[in-house]
Design an enzyme around this catalytic site. Sequence first.
Site, PDB file in Angstrom:
ATOM      1  N   GLU A   1      40.527  12.157  -9.655  1.00 38.40           N
ATOM      2  CA  GLU A   1      39.719  13.061 -10.469  1.00 38.40           C
ATOM      3  C   GLU A   1      40.403  13.563 -11.738  1.00 38.40           C
ATOM      4  OE1 GLU A   1      36.520  14.026 -10.132  1.00 38.40           O
ATOM      5  OE2 GLU A   1      36.329  12.588  -8.497  1.00 38.40           O
TER       6      GLU A   1
ATOM      7  N   SER B   1       1.757  35.152  36.186  1.00 38.45           N
ATOM      8  CA  SER B   1       2.248  35.528  37.512  1.00 38.45           C
ATOM      9  C   SER B   1       3.731  35.875  37.555  1.00 38.45           C
ATOM     10  CB  SER B   1       1.964  34.402  38.505  1.00 38.45           C
ATOM     11  OG  SER B   1       0.571  34.247  38.683  1.00 38.45           O
TER      12      SER B   1
END
Length: 767
Positions: free
Chosen positions: A188, A463
Amino acid sequence: MPNKKTTVRRFWARLPRPRSWRELFFKLCIAALVPLLVFFAYCDAKVRGAFDPQRYDQPAKVYARPLVLASGAVLTAFELEEELANLGYRKARLVSEPGSYWRQGDVLTIYLRAFDFADGRREARKITVQMAATTVGIVRNALGERIVEEQLEPTVIGGVYPDRHEDRLMLSLDEAPQMLVETLLQVEDRHFYSHFGISPRSIARALLVNLKAGRTVQGGSTLTQQLVKNTLLSNERSLWRKFKEAAMSLLTELHYSKDRILEAYLNEVYLGQEGNRAIHGFALAARHYFNRPLQELDLAQVSMLVGMVKGPSYYDPWRHPARAVARRNTVLAELAEEGWLNPEQLRAWQAEPLSLSKSSALAGVYPAYVDLVRRQLSRDYARQDLQKKGLRIFTPFDPLLQRRAEAATAKALAQLESRKKDLQVAMVVTAVDSGDVVAVIGGRRPRYAGFNRALDALRPIGSLAKPAVYLTALNQPERYNLLTPLRDEPLSVPNADGSLWRPLNYDRKAHGMVPLHSALSHSYNLATANLGLDVGLGSVMEMFQRLGVHRPLLEVPSMLLGAAALAPIEVAAMYQTIAADGRYTPLRTIYAVSDANGKPLARYPQQPKQVLDPAPVHLLQYAMLETVREGTGKSIYNVLPKDYRVAGKTGTSNDTRDSWFAGFAGDYLAVVWIGLDNNASTGLTGASGALRVWRQFMAEASTEQMPFARRDNIEYLWVDADTGLRSQSWCDNARYMPFIRGSEPQGSGGCKPDGEKMWNWFKGVFD
């Protein structure tokens, strides 16, 4: 009235005329320099402090439980290897450095990494683990001495990120591997340590290369320019932005040393995405892609990360593996050109696979559980502290159990979707002994953030409410025991609006007088409604609260059959109290918090409270055992071993909109909900839907069946299931049932001793 031109002329006429051309030139220079000075002052203000270490937000990190390796712990060698792989440990025959292991038969040699646990730091060390068939055998230290236990470091499962969703692991330049630094600079910015923020040589070289190629193939930006662009500027493409970038780069080099700029770059560079979470910095990228510390990466892995700087999305190794390999190999070739690698080494490194640690960016992401953690943290910590101070959050989350829960839900949904499309699911799993939440599923796509049904889907529980009704009755042993006959007969109750509440059984039939235990195990609505009205709505509402339901509930008759809308996490809290013999323990998702340096900040010990007499809870558990043996949940044993003891309850809301199952073994409790987000009918009962997920999960996850030992104040008797009178084990219809002392039946049935039946019974016991 003078016009604009006249006004301007008068203004210039009043100005003193320059006495010479030199003076005019000087004034024009001053006039030009003023805006330039203002511009540089603005840029300088932006640059100052921009790259100080304390400027970076460090989100709180959420850790799973550490896997404890202790003799007798239930764990297979395959599961241990799987855990090591998920932590990024690599196979290496020599096992010479942290983060490596080797398996030979049933013996694993592991070089553990250093880690700051909630109770202190553990330095890197080597251990040997001898595995048995399904458990850990013997654990030894590096000297071969037997030790009580050791633990693997926990994995990060999420975090609390800033509003811009950036995440990073801070890295000092001293901690950065030299191989990474040199590779980055070679690819880079070769002249990083010699330029002053911008590099005319690099710009000229890039211009020449691009002109030859006829397109942009190389950039001329220095690392300093990249850092400024990514941190201080927008993505706008214009000459003005490039001018600002150059000015700020010059000023950055003026205010910061080269090493400080490089360190900032290593922490700031953008290297990918995980959902809406941005991956910044090489340290986090190493964890994200390879699940290993940056210091443990090899040259091929470092080259892949450096190559991704050019375009993290374009070279995403999960979405575009071929591009990622090609870019990595280009980086390796550049190193070879500089003489760092010979041709043979280059070929070897270029032939290496990507060796990613997971199958996708979202593997290892558990948004539903982390959502639960964030909610608890928000009660104790300021949002800014969570987003910026790098807190370390330790949880009991178990990735192994989570994966099993996800597999169970996926399998069940695949089976059910031939009947109904677009089904959704939620699941909460807790540890029975501690109340720790160990797994959470918030929807059918558990690795994606979104609506968390486990916490926020308020649905009628059907239930699942019935145990509260029956427990209210069993708390009155002078009136009720498991054999007390209940009226399973039609009833009609006026509502507040003048309408009538007329419940029905699921089979649309009334069954007359039925014993209490059968009414619960077969989930009879009429018997439950009559019982609830007999014991009183107020008493049942109080029982819900004692069990751990803190949400206000309407005191109406339909509540007895589950008209209450609760989230799965609330149902789990309720059933946790039942599974824990009447001890209420708030569900826990965090057990410790430390700062970024490992210093303990807070602990969250559990403080269980006995809120119910264990004796009636024991009777309820008996009836819930019967539910899965003989009642609505009996299909559990289509998957679980017949002799494996579990207890549970099915739940179905009106028009089969919601399918529920809640149940527990000795180690884990799980609550499962299946339904549709539009609240339409699924056509599924609790038994035909949610129970499928529950039984599959328990078959793979549970290793400890429900204990069912005798309790104080409980007496077991043989009774006649039809008459409710005392009986003998060899008699017809005999059932061995628990009774709170003083509530047991007094009379005996007419069963007389039968020699052959007695002999067969004794023979059966000893066979």
